[in-house]
Design a protein around this motif. Structure first.
Motif, PDB file in Angstrom:
ATOM      1  N   GLN A  73      28.624  14.646   4.553  1.00 37.93           N
ATOM      2  CA  GLN A  73      28.650  13.532   3.608  1.00 37.93           C
ATOM      3  C   GLN A  73      30.085  13.035   3.415  1.00 37.93           C
ATOM      4  N   ARG A  74      30.186  11.752   3.118  1.00 34.20           N
ATOM      5  CA  ARG A  74      31.521  11.176   2.893  1.00 34.20           C
ATOM      6  C   ARG A  74      31.929  11.376   1.434  1.00 34.20           C
TER       7      ARG A  74
ATOM      8  N   LEU B  37      23.512  16.440  -3.708  1.00 34.24           N
ATOM      9  CA  LEU B  37      22.767  15.554  -4.605  1.00 34.24           C
ATOM     10  C   LEU B  37      22.756  14.123  -4.062  1.00 34.24           C
ATOM     11  N   ALA B  38      23.899  13.704  -3.531  1.00 36.87           N
ATOM     12  CA  ALA B  38      23.954  12.357  -2.954  1.00 36.87           C
ATOM     13  C   ALA B  38      22.954  12.234  -1.810  1.00 36.87           C
ATOM     14  N   ALA B  39      22.847  13.258  -0.992  1.00 34.69           N
ATOM     15  CA  ALA B  39      21.882  13.220   0.112  1.00 34.69           C
ATOM     16  C   ALA B  39      20.453  13.156  -0.429  1.00 34.69           C
ATOM     17  N   LEU B  40      20.200  13.938  -1.461  1.00 33.77           N
ATOM     18  CA  LEU B  40      18.857  13.919  -2.060  1.00 33.77           C
ATOM     19  C   LEU B  40      18.526  12.544  -2.611  1.00 33.77           C
TER      20      LEU B  40
ATOM     21  N   ASP C 195      20.733   9.290   8.783  1.00 28.33           N
ATOM     22  CA  ASP C 195      19.284   9.199   8.642  1.00 28.33           C
ATOM     23  C   ASP C 195      18.797  10.349   7.754  1.00 28.33           C
ATOM     24  N   PHE C 196      18.398   9.971   6.568  1.00 26.78           N
ATOM     25  CA  PHE C 196      17.925  10.988   5.620  1.00 26.78           C
ATOM     26  C   PHE C 196      16.397  11.042   5.555  1.00 26.78           C
ATOM     27  N   ALA C 197      15.740  10.438   6.525  1.00 25.85           N
ATOM     28  CA  ALA C 197      14.274  10.368   6.458  1.00 25.85           C
ATOM     29  C   ALA C 197      13.658  11.767   6.438  1.00 25.85           C
ATOM     30  N   ARG C 198      14.160  12.630   7.297  1.00 25.96           N
ATOM     31  CA  ARG C 198      13.579  13.970   7.369  1.00 25.96           C
ATOM     32  C   ARG C 198      13.867  14.751   6.080  1.00 25.96           C
ATOM     33  N   LEU C 199      15.091  14.616   5.623  1.00 28.04           N
ATOM     34  CA  LEU C 199      15.459  15.317   4.386  1.00 28.04           C
ATOM     35  C   LEU C 199      14.594  14.828   3.232  1.00 28.04           C
ATOM     36  N   ALA C 200      14.426  13.527   3.165  1.00 30.42           N
ATOM     37  CA  ALA C 200      13.636  12.969   2.056  1.00 30.42           C
ATOM     38  C   ALA C 200      12.185  13.434   2.153  1.00 30.42           C
TER      39      ALA C 200
ATOM     40  N   THR D  61      19.064  20.718  -4.900  1.00 31.56           N
ATOM     41  CA  THR D  61      20.494  20.485  -4.643  1.00 31.56           C
ATOM     42  C   THR D  61      21.186  21.799  -4.292  1.00 31.56           C
ATOM     43  N   ALA D  62      20.866  22.834  -5.052  1.00 27.68           N
ATOM     44  CA  ALA D  62      21.501  24.137  -4.806  1.00 27.68           C
ATOM     45  C   ALA D  62      21.105  24.691  -3.446  1.00 27.68           C
TER      46      ALA D  62
END
Lengths: 283, 381
Positions: free
Chosen positions: B285-286, B327-330, B67-72, B98-99
């Motif tokens: 992350q995978r 970056l993939a998470a972002l 769940d990336f809702a919070r990150l996004a 990203t950094a």
């Protein structure tokens, strides 16, 4: 006789060493004392038979006979050279082996260059070296990579890279997808199906296949429209399955395969629309 | 085998360009109902003709398992806050985020006047953590950065006075205006997150992020940073000029009185706890094995390339991996793709490689070589 006696006295008095001045004085004194020395007595007349014949013309010089060339006796020279008395330059005892090696090399080179062949080689060798340096400078200024002409492609690392291991134009997708399905390896089947889609797009001239391009690079090459949307969906599913390791059941597999087929269908439709012949892709 | 006979993909092989011979000519038909076994799936494929429209359910099925809702939401909020003052620079901001998520330091390089320092200050303001700024000058001493021991007469002992490096976000402005002696003071703290003084090691608080700015080394009065220090930066980012439209927007805002750098308008978004949680998410992350190999190949090629005098270290591989995960998470994915790796490769590698003098004289740049290397290596798929 007086002169001789005087000479005898001189030897006694001066230890046998006469100076030039003494000799001159003696000669003058002798001349004065003996009038016959200044004016010699005429020689007695010889008979006609004993008179010397007039000198004959000298023989011409012999220029035809080849004189033997005088050569040094090499063995004798070597023998002499080996004697300590003839070694004028004493070798430096502190010379290292390395220096001795190079001294020998330079001696050898020197002896080579003293020969006529060596002189010619040296002369043209210098010209050749100058020419090579000039050519090198010109090539560097023109930024020409000469190494590429010999197929050199940089230093190789220790990693054995197997780029281009799989050529999509040589893979028999039908057989391999069937094999993967039979083995229940849906993940591999989805990958092969996606590669097949890429092959179709390449064959259709819509994308330019290059192994270093990413899926999204191909997506950007497609013109906006239904085909691009279909390919985007297929790409998304492929990435989730292949990179994301999404576990696939049969239903999801069908779904993904159907999306891949949709791209091919769209592509076939586009081709039919573009080409006047209706069955351009039909068998 | 039944499958081979029934599957339309396994019809007698065709050669040449008639690849579409087996592609159904008709358009959308609904796909067959799912079956529970592989054989069933294949049988269903036999029946089903390829649909043109992807089912709506596909979006739900092929979705991230994290769940990336919070990150996004939080990263979008940071973008919005910074966007109040900075015009454009969307890609730069993405790389900075990203950094931050990858727990790496950033070196911002650009000519004077392109808002390097402003960007760093604004980013620091969006993080609710202690912030300090150090202006590097040619006469700066290591103790001015790290801190120094002061003798206390009343207690007859030395007390360590912490320097400005003891903060969570440290902005080092004009980092290349200090000589190598001062730069070396940063080696330990940037890599090991500790400062050792008089035999005592002081750990830094989490998070610890160094944002450094510098002018290109061709500018007057600058020093070249030591390679060992450059290697400690996750990214070296080029801050370029704005586009024409962006510059017009800057002028318009400034003319309207909106362009003043009112830093107070930017509110903090991420606390240290929030950031730690997001980093934890990113670390999970995978990454597929082929992607790891792809990263290793990219970095490994820098050590064998004929245009490079110095290749990238294994730290570069780790940086590329961590950056790609962030970056993939972002971008809303729970896995890394080659796209992420290629996007980050120049930023990760450009300051870690050194061109040969010949290549440098020919006008080559590290970015050119990185691009060349990427073109030489096949993307895993």
């Amino acid at each position: 006789m007086r002169v001789l006696r005087y000479l005898g006295k001189l030897r006694l008095h001066r230890g046998g060493r006469w100076s030039r001045r003494t000799l001159l004085a003696l000669c003058l004194a002798g001349g004065a004392a003996s009038p016959g020395w200044a004016k010699p007595a005429p020689a007695a007349e010889k008979p006609a038979g004993e008179r010397p014949k007039p000198a004959a013309n000298p023989l011409p010089a012999d220029r035809t006979t080849r004189l033997p060339a005088r050569r040094y006796d090499a063995a004798r020279l070597r023998e002499l050279a080996s004697q300590r008395d003839f070694r004028y330059v004493e070798p430096d005892q502190s010379t290292s082996v390395w220096d001795a090696f190079w001294a020998r090399i330079w001696r050898w080179l020197g002896s080579m260059l003293r020969t006529p062949t060596g002189r010619v080689t040296w002369k043209y060798g210098v010209y050749a070296a100058i020419l090579v340096a000039l050519v090198y400078a010109v090539l560097k200024l023109l930024e020409v990579d000469v190494t590429a002409a010999f197929g050199r492609s940089g230093r190789r690392g220790q990693l054995a890279y197997d780029t281009g291991a799989e050529n999509i134009h040589e893979v028999d997708f039908r057989t391999r997808i069937a094999e993967a399905e039979a083995a229940g390896n849906f993940r591999l089947a989805i990958r092969l199906g996606y590669l097949e889609v890429l092959k179709h797009l390449t064959d259709g001239g819509l994308i330019q296949w290059q192994p270093d391009k990413t899926n999204h690079a191909y997506l950007l090459e497609l013109p906006a429209g239904p085909l691009r949307d279909a390919f985007r969906a297929a790409t998304r599913e492929f990435e989730y399955v292949w990179y994301g390791d999404l576990p696939l059941n049969a239903a999801l597999y069908q779904q993904a395969r159907a999306t891949q087929r949709a791209v091919s269908t769209r592509l076939a439709g586009n081709s039919r629309a573009a080409v006047p012949a209706p069955n351009a892709f039909a068998d | 085998m039944d499958i081979e006979n029934e599957n339309p993909d396994v019809s007698p092989a065709t050669t040449g360009p008639d690849f579409a011979a087996h592609v159904p000519a008709t358009d959308a038909t609904p796909s067959a109902p799912p079956t529970g076994s592989p054989d069933g799936a294949v049988a269903a494929l036999v029946e089903a003709e390829a649909p043109v429209e992807a089912p709506v359910a596909a979006e739900a099925a092929f979705a991230p398992r994290t769940d990336f809702a919070r990150l996004a939401a939080q990263t979008d909020a940071i973008r919005t806050e910074i966007g109040k003052i900075i015009v454009g620079q969307a890609e730069l901001l993405e790389l900075l985020l990203t950094a931050i998520l990858a727990d790496g330091h950033v070196l911002l390089e650009g000519v004077p006047g392109v808002a390097k320092t402003l960007m760093a200050k604004l980013l620091a303001r969006t993080l609710e953590v202690p912030f300090s700024r150090i202006q590097f000058t040619p006469d700066l001493m290591p103790s001015d950065v790290l801190g120094t021991s002061v003798f206390r007469q009343n207690k007859a002992d030395f007390e360590f006075r912490r320097g400005p490096i003891f903060a969570s976000v440290v902005l080092i402005d004009e980092i290349n205006r200090a000589p190598a002696k001062t730069q070396s003071a940063l080696f330990e703290v940037m890599e090991e997150r500790t400062v050792t003084q008089d035999g005592t090691t002081y750990p830094m608080t989490e998070p610890f992020l160094v944002l450094a700015t510098q002018n290109p080394i061709e500018q007057e009065g600058t020093y070249r940073l030591p390679e060992a220090q450059l290697d400690r930066f996750l990214f070296k980012l080029h801050v370029g000029y704005p586009t024409l439209a962006e510059e017009v927007q800057i002028l318009t805002g400034h003319h309207a009185g909106l362009g003043s750098t009112n830093l107070e308008a930017v509110r903090p978004i991420l606390s240290a706890t929030d950031l730690a949680a997001l980093r934890q998410q990113v670390s999970q992350q995978r990454v597929e094995a082929n992607i790891l190999e792809y990263i290793a190949k990219l970095v490994g090629q820098t050590r064998a390339h004929k245009s490079l005098y110095l290749g990238a270290s294994p730290r570069a591989s780790l940086a590329l991996l961590n950056g790609a995960k962030a970056l993939a998470a972002l971008r809303g994915r729970d896995f890394v793709t080659p796209e992420d790796v290629q996007f980050l490769a120049p930023s990760v590698l450009r300051h870690r490689i050194m061109l040969t003098p010949e290549r440098e004289m020919e006008g080559g740049t590290p970015d050119d070589v990185v691009k060349q290397i990427m073109q030489q290596i096949e993307v895993p798929r």
